[in-house]
Design a protein around this motif. Structure first.
Motif, PDB file in Angstrom:
ATOM      1  N   CYS A  18      14.758  36.151 -12.548  1.00  0.00           N
ATOM      2  CA  CYS A  18      14.174  35.523 -10.635  1.00  0.00           C
ATOM      3  C   CYS A  18      15.265  33.700 -10.698  1.00  0.00           C
ATOM      4  O   CYS A  18      14.996  33.189 -11.516  1.00  0.00           O
ATOM      5  N   MET A  64      11.128  31.379   3.936  1.00  0.00           N
ATOM      6  CA  MET A  64      12.351  32.171   3.430  1.00  0.00           C
ATOM      7  C   MET A  64      12.799  32.738   4.399  1.00  0.00           C
ATOM      8  O   MET A  64      13.904  33.042   4.225  1.00  0.00           O
ATOM      9  N   MET A  81      10.924  29.661  -1.688  1.00  0.00           N
ATOM     10  CA  MET A  81      10.702  30.351  -2.845  1.00  0.00           C
ATOM     11  C   MET A  81       9.676  30.206  -3.740  1.00  0.00           C
ATOM     12  O   MET A  81       9.432  30.743  -4.427  1.00  0.00           O
ATOM     13  N   CYS A  92      20.420  34.739   0.976  1.00  0.00           N
ATOM     14  CA  CYS A  92      19.600  34.051  -0.036  1.00  0.00           C
ATOM     15  C   CYS A  92      20.353  33.616  -0.837  1.00  0.00           C
ATOM     16  O   CYS A  92      21.128  33.026  -0.993  1.00  0.00           O
ATOM     17  N   SER A 110       9.205  33.813  -6.037  1.00  0.00           N
ATOM     18  CA  SER A 110       9.835  34.596  -6.110  1.00  0.00           C
ATOM     19  C   SER A 110      10.703  34.121  -4.956  1.00  0.00           C
ATOM     20  O   SER A 110      10.784  34.538  -4.081  1.00  0.00           O
ATOM     21  N   CYS A 111      12.298  34.707  -5.583  1.00  0.00           N
ATOM     22  CA  CYS A 111      13.087  34.520  -4.954  1.00  0.00           C
ATOM     23  C   CYS A 111      13.729  35.542  -4.293  1.00  0.00           C
ATOM     24  O   CYS A 111      12.538  36.956  -4.203  1.00  0.00           O
ATOM     25  N   ALA A 112      14.136  35.849  -3.454  1.00  0.00           N
ATOM     26  CA  ALA A 112      14.441  37.444  -2.388  1.00  0.00           C
ATOM     27  C   ALA A 112      14.965  38.310  -3.434  1.00  0.00           C
ATOM     28  O   ALA A 112      14.025  39.694  -3.342  1.00  0.00           O
ATOM     29  N   THR A 156      14.734  31.496  -8.533  1.00  0.00           N
ATOM     30  CA  THR A 156      13.075  30.547  -8.822  1.00  0.00           C
ATOM     31  C   THR A 156      13.031  30.024  -9.893  1.00  0.00           C
ATOM     32  O   THR A 156      12.685  28.886  -9.938  1.00  0.00           O
TER      33      THR A 156
END
Length: 376
Positions: free
Chosen positions: A28, A313, A93, A323, A98-100, A30
């Motif tokens: 991840c 996001m 995020m 992203c 969490s990121c994409a 993030t």
């Protein structure tokens, strides 16, 4: 342009492998920034650096061998919107948790919270489209634009492998200064140790190994298909769902959404959208094999963060544009100036959210002080 069946099959394979690998390493973006800010944990951050190094060398090698042209390198127009979009995406995020790409593989693991994040991201994509047309293009993007075309350092009159080798060489120099050649050798040995026995049933693979595999996989995709992207395809998926309710004309009448389907024969799912769907499938299979899949209900207190972070996001990914994964792998890997700016913005955004919204470092230090008082 009509897509052939082979492209959908390729997309499904790439998506499955991405999801499988991301889940195996709990990769991840993030967390790579947040963990370093809050507890100085650089484990995931090292994985991101290895991924960037692999992608840079991969892109340079592909261009050197003539397997792709400089015009195929992913690079967006440069402007302050890159920085603002990156900052907002970084905040979003961190809030969402969490990121994409992280939301996709965690959705495949059974986290209902990240299904909500994904849905809210797609809603954010659509909200942006109707802000862009008719307001944002004239009153936000154009005033902040510095160049109408993207620019990659690969466009300089230099051998394509020169800059990647110099950057990776500098990264290696720093690593040697910190860990020594013996430490690097030990790290390589540790990273491949997860392949012993039956690696598919193991719950975790070393993130450095996974970073190299992801970089190689993305390079191959660049040659045979396209650059990897997540939020662009998610925007098209959301548009397709919206077209079922309001009709195709509603999508075509919006300047932004119409442009998203410029290479499509009609409003529908293409190979890149298939790749996104199969990332979830790959993560699901990986979690099943390691017996780590289970449906996880979200805590009610986390729902505002999932919704708010997801929406932010979605909007920010269109502002940046792109992203984390698009700007890190084909962006920084392709030495794109706009992506470098976006990544800087994301780092700033994660720092702002971590230090001033969640106040994680402050809470950490207070806990440390409390523990010291207790031991005394």
């Amino acid at each position: 342009m009509f897509f052939i069946l082979d492209m959908f099959i390729l997309a499904a394979i790439f998506g499955f492998l991405y999801g499988f690998l991301l889940q195996k390493a709990d990769f991840c973006f993030t967390a790579s920034i947040r963990d370093w800010i809050s507890v100085r944990d650089s484990r995931i951050g090292k994985g991101v650096l290895v991924l960037i190094a692999t992608a840079m060398v991969g892109w340079g090698l592909v261009l050197t061998l003539g397997l792709a042209s400089i015009g195929e390198v992913w690079s967006m127009p440069i402007g302050f919107s890159n920085l603002i979009g990156g900052i907002l995406f970084g905040i979003g995020m961190t809030i969402a948790g969490s990121c994409a790409s992280g939301a996709l593989y965690r959705a495949g693991m059974g986290y209902i919270q990240f299904w909500i994040v994904i849905v809210c991201m797609m809603i954010g994509n659509i909200l942006f489209a109707f802000i862009y047309d008719p307001w944002a293009e004239s009153y936000f993007f154009e005033p902040l634009l510095l160049t109408e075309q993207g620019f990659s350092l690969f466009q300089l009159n230099l051998p394509f492998l020169l800059l990647p080798v110099l950057v990776v060489g500098f990264m290696l120099f720093i690593a040697v200064r910190q860990f020594g050649w013996k430490g690097i050798g030990q790290g390589i040995k540790e990273s491949i140790s997860d392949l012993k026995g039956n690696p598919f049933t193991k719950s975790h693979w070393d993130i450095r190994l996974v970073a190299v595999l992801l970089g190689i996989l993305a390079t191959i995709q660049f040659v045979v298909m396209s650059s990897i992207s997540i939020t662009g395809p998610e925007t098209r998926i959301a548009s397709v769902l919206l077209s079922f309710v309001l009709g195709d004309d509603f999508i075509y009448q919006n300047a932004y959404l119409n442009g998203m389907f410029a290479d499509f024969p009609l409003i529908g799912i293409g190979p890149e959208e298939t790749l996104i769907i199969f990332m979830i499938v790959g993560a699901f299979v990986s979690a099943l094999l390691s017996k780590s899949f289970r449906l996880r209900k979200p805590k009610l207190a986390r729902m505002p963060y999932a919704v708010g972070g997801g929406l932010l996001m979605g909007v920010a990914s269109r502002m940046a544009p792109g992203c984390n994964i698009a700007n890190v792998i084909p962006g920084v890997g392709g030495l794109s100036i706009s992506s470098l700016i976006v990544i800087i913005g994301m780092v700033v955004g994660v720092f702002i959210a971590t230090a001033y919204i969640f106040k994680m470092p402050l809470l950490l230090f207070q806990k440390m002080d409390f523990d010291m008082d207790e031991s005394a």
